[in-house]
Write a protein that holds these residues in place. Sequence first.
Motif, PDB file in Angstrom:
ATOM      1  N   ASP A  15      -0.433   5.515 -12.938  1.00 34.69           N
ATOM      2  CA  ASP A  15      -0.684   6.951 -13.098  1.00 34.69           C
ATOM      3  C   ASP A  15       0.088   7.808 -12.102  1.00 34.69           C
ATOM      4  O   ASP A  15      -0.106   9.022 -12.036  1.00 34.69           O
ATOM      5  N   GLY A  16       0.950   7.183 -11.297  1.00 31.98           N
ATOM      6  CA  GLY A  16       1.726   7.945 -10.322  1.00 31.98           C
ATOM      7  C   GLY A  16       1.009   8.171  -9.008  1.00 31.98           C
ATOM      8  O   GLY A  16       1.574   8.773  -8.089  1.00 31.98           O
ATOM      9  N   ARG A  17      -0.241   7.698  -8.912  1.00 31.91           N
ATOM     10  CA  ARG A  17      -1.016   7.865  -7.675  1.00 31.91           C
ATOM     11  C   ARG A  17      -1.422   6.519  -7.070  1.00 31.91           C
ATOM     12  O   ARG A  17      -1.525   6.387  -5.853  1.00 31.91           O
ATOM     13  N   ARG A  41       9.957   4.121 -11.758  1.00 29.06           N
ATOM     14  CA  ARG A  41      10.637   4.025 -10.473  1.00 29.06           C
ATOM     15  C   ARG A  41       9.589   3.748  -9.404  1.00 29.06           C
ATOM     16  O   ARG A  41       8.392   4.004  -9.605  1.00 29.06           O
ATOM     17  N   LEU A  42      10.034   3.226  -8.280  1.00 25.49           N
ATOM     18  CA  LEU A  42       9.122   2.910  -7.185  1.00 25.49           C
ATOM     19  C   LEU A  42       9.334   3.897  -6.046  1.00 25.49           C
ATOM     20  O   LEU A  42      10.457   4.105  -5.594  1.00 25.49           O
ATOM     21  N   LYS A  43       8.248   4.483  -5.605  1.00 29.53           N
ATOM     22  CA  LYS A  43       8.303   5.463  -4.523  1.00 29.53           C
ATOM     23  C   LYS A  43       7.554   4.913  -3.316  1.00 29.53           C
ATOM     24  O   LYS A  43       6.420   4.449  -3.435  1.00 29.53           O
ATOM     25  N   GLU A  44       8.203   4.968  -2.164  1.00 31.94           N
ATOM     26  CA  GLU A  44       7.555   4.492  -0.943  1.00 31.94           C
ATOM     27  C   GLU A  44       7.069   5.690  -0.140  1.00 31.94           C
ATOM     28  O   GLU A  44       7.826   6.620   0.145  1.00 31.94           O
ATOM     29  N   VAL A  45       5.796   5.682   0.200  1.00 31.29           N
ATOM     30  CA  VAL A  45       5.189   6.801   0.922  1.00 31.29           C
ATOM     31  C   VAL A  45       4.709   6.329   2.284  1.00 31.29           C
ATOM     32  O   VAL A  45       4.518   5.131   2.522  1.00 31.29           O
ATOM     33  N   GLN A  46       4.497   7.281   3.167  1.00 33.92           N
ATOM     34  CA  GLN A  46       3.996   6.982   4.508  1.00 33.92           C
ATOM     35  C   GLN A  46       2.485   7.131   4.511  1.00 33.92           C
ATOM     36  O   GLN A  46       1.944   8.154   4.101  1.00 33.92           O
ATOM     37  N   LEU A  47       1.794   6.093   4.952  1.00 33.80           N
ATOM     38  CA  LEU A  47       0.340   6.155   5.010  1.00 33.80           C
ATOM     39  C   LEU A  47      -0.113   6.981   6.203  1.00 33.80           C
ATOM     40  O   LEU A  47       0.485   6.926   7.287  1.00 33.80           O
ATOM     41  N   LEU A  48      -1.165   7.745   5.996  1.00 36.29           N
ATOM     42  CA  LEU A  48      -1.734   8.538   7.085  1.00 36.29           C
ATOM     43  C   LEU A  48      -2.710   7.681   7.880  1.00 36.29           C
ATOM     44  O   LEU A  48      -3.519   6.946   7.315  1.00 36.29           O
ATOM     45  N   ILE A  89       6.396  -7.415 -11.681  1.00 42.47           N
ATOM     46  CA  ILE A  89       6.340  -6.754 -12.987  1.00 42.47           C
ATOM     47  C   ILE A  89       6.937  -5.355 -12.895  1.00 42.47           C
ATOM     48  O   ILE A  89       7.700  -4.925 -13.769  1.00 42.47           O
ATOM     49  N   CYS A  90       6.610  -4.650 -11.824  1.00 47.23           N
ATOM     50  CA  CYS A  90       7.156  -3.300 -11.638  1.00 47.23           C
ATOM     51  C   CYS A  90       8.674  -3.328 -11.486  1.00 47.23           C
ATOM     52  O   CYS A  90       9.377  -2.445 -11.986  1.00 47.23           O
ATOM     53  N   LYS A  91       9.185  -4.343 -10.802  1.00 42.61           N
ATOM     54  CA  LYS A  91      10.638  -4.478 -10.666  1.00 42.61           C
ATOM     55  C   LYS A  91      11.284  -4.662 -12.035  1.00 42.61           C
ATOM     56  O   LYS A  91      12.350  -4.112 -12.319  1.00 42.61           O
ATOM     57  N   ASN A  92      10.629  -5.439 -12.909  1.00 38.07           N
ATOM     58  CA  ASN A  92      11.137  -5.615 -14.267  1.00 38.07           C
ATOM     59  C   ASN A  92      11.164  -4.286 -15.012  1.00 38.07           C
ATOM     60  O   ASN A  92      12.132  -3.948 -15.695  1.00 38.07           O
ATOM     61  N   LEU A  93      10.072  -3.527 -14.871  1.00 37.30           N
ATOM     62  CA  LEU A  93       9.957  -2.252 -15.570  1.00 37.30           C
ATOM     63  C   LEU A  93      10.959  -1.231 -15.044  1.00 37.30           C
ATOM     64  O   LEU A  93      11.419  -0.363 -15.789  1.00 37.30           O
ATOM     65  N   VAL A  94      11.295  -1.345 -13.765  1.00 38.73           N
ATOM     66  CA  VAL A  94      12.335  -0.478 -13.198  1.00 38.73           C
ATOM     67  C   VAL A  94      13.673  -0.777 -13.859  1.00 38.73           C
ATOM     68  O   VAL A  94      14.434   0.122 -14.230  1.00 38.73           O
ATOM     69  N   LYS A  95      13.981  -2.070 -14.026  1.00 38.84           N
ATOM     70  CA  LYS A  95      15.246  -2.472 -14.647  1.00 38.84           C
ATOM     71  C   LYS A  95      15.327  -2.023 -16.099  1.00 38.84           C
ATOM     72  O   LYS A  95      16.413  -1.768 -16.623  1.00 38.84           O
ATOM     73  N   GLN A 127       0.823  -1.205   0.000  1.00 36.15           N
ATOM     74  CA  GLN A 127       0.000   0.000   0.000  1.00 36.15           C
ATOM     75  C   GLN A 127       0.860   1.260   0.000  1.00 36.15           C
ATOM     76  O   GLN A 127       0.386   2.335  -0.350  1.00 36.15           O
ATOM     77  N   ARG A 128       2.111   1.113   0.387  1.00 32.34           N
ATOM     78  CA  ARG A 128       2.991   2.278   0.500  1.00 32.34           C
ATOM     79  C   ARG A 128       3.913   2.450  -0.705  1.00 32.34           C
ATOM     80  O   ARG A 128       4.630   3.437  -0.790  1.00 32.34           O
TER      81      ARG A 128
END
Length: 261
Positions: free
Chosen positions: A217-219, A250-257, A239-245, A186-187
């Motif tokens: 979509d970045g969200r 890129r993968l962004k980790e956010v803090q959940l409220l 799949i996202c890890k493949n696309l990063v390579k 989720q993050r």
Amino acid sequence: MIRDVLIIKDGLPMFSKNFTDRKNFISDQSNLILVSGFLSALNSFSEEFEDLGSIKELKLSQSNFRLAFLKDNSIPNLIYLASFDEETNSVNVERFLKKMSHKFLKKYTINKIVDWDGRSEIFESFTETVKNYIEKESDPNKQGSEDEIVNLFKEIQNNIEEISEKDLKMRNLSQPTEKNVDSIFQRIIPISEISEDFNPEFYLTGDISKKVLKNIDGRKSIYALSKELNLTEEKIYNICKNLVKLGFLRLKEVQLLTKSE
């Protein structure tokens, strides 16, 4: 035996090397650009006809000189070629080209190949790798067994398509349960790194990968994408890890409220 190796990108010689003392129209550096353009155009022409498909092998009638072709479908207009004599088994040459192509993509990133500026010297270090493969194919005692070839494909697949179990444990990437709603998935939000005029269809062969990339979509988090596409979170993450390579995102980790926040 294998005489020459040529890698062509967009009709230009990306890598070329002669491994014998016999010269031919491929080893002639003065005509290499012209020859590369001709061979690339010949291969493209054959693909225009559905009944023909890509050229696999070319034989010249006035000599024992033969050419084996291998087109890389993951990168547009990238062709691997090897010249060889009639005494050489074409199956071995085809196997050599497949191993060499996988090694080439592993050694140099896809972005580096796609964004190549035309300077062939940046791939000069690949010569020793090709030489070792040729020696193995030429010497029956050094030829890799079937298990070795299988292991090669497994190694490439593991490096490109799979996330390691160790990484999963370190990041605690587990499927969220009713008691563990705050999953790491989720993050993590995938964010596209490609421009609007870039068409990833040329580089992706899997329908699922295309579908995932299209819905980023970045969200949306990986958790949200898994619900939207009806796929497991681990599947989306891999799949996202493949696309990063590949440099697509890129993968962004956010803090959940929390509710109190």
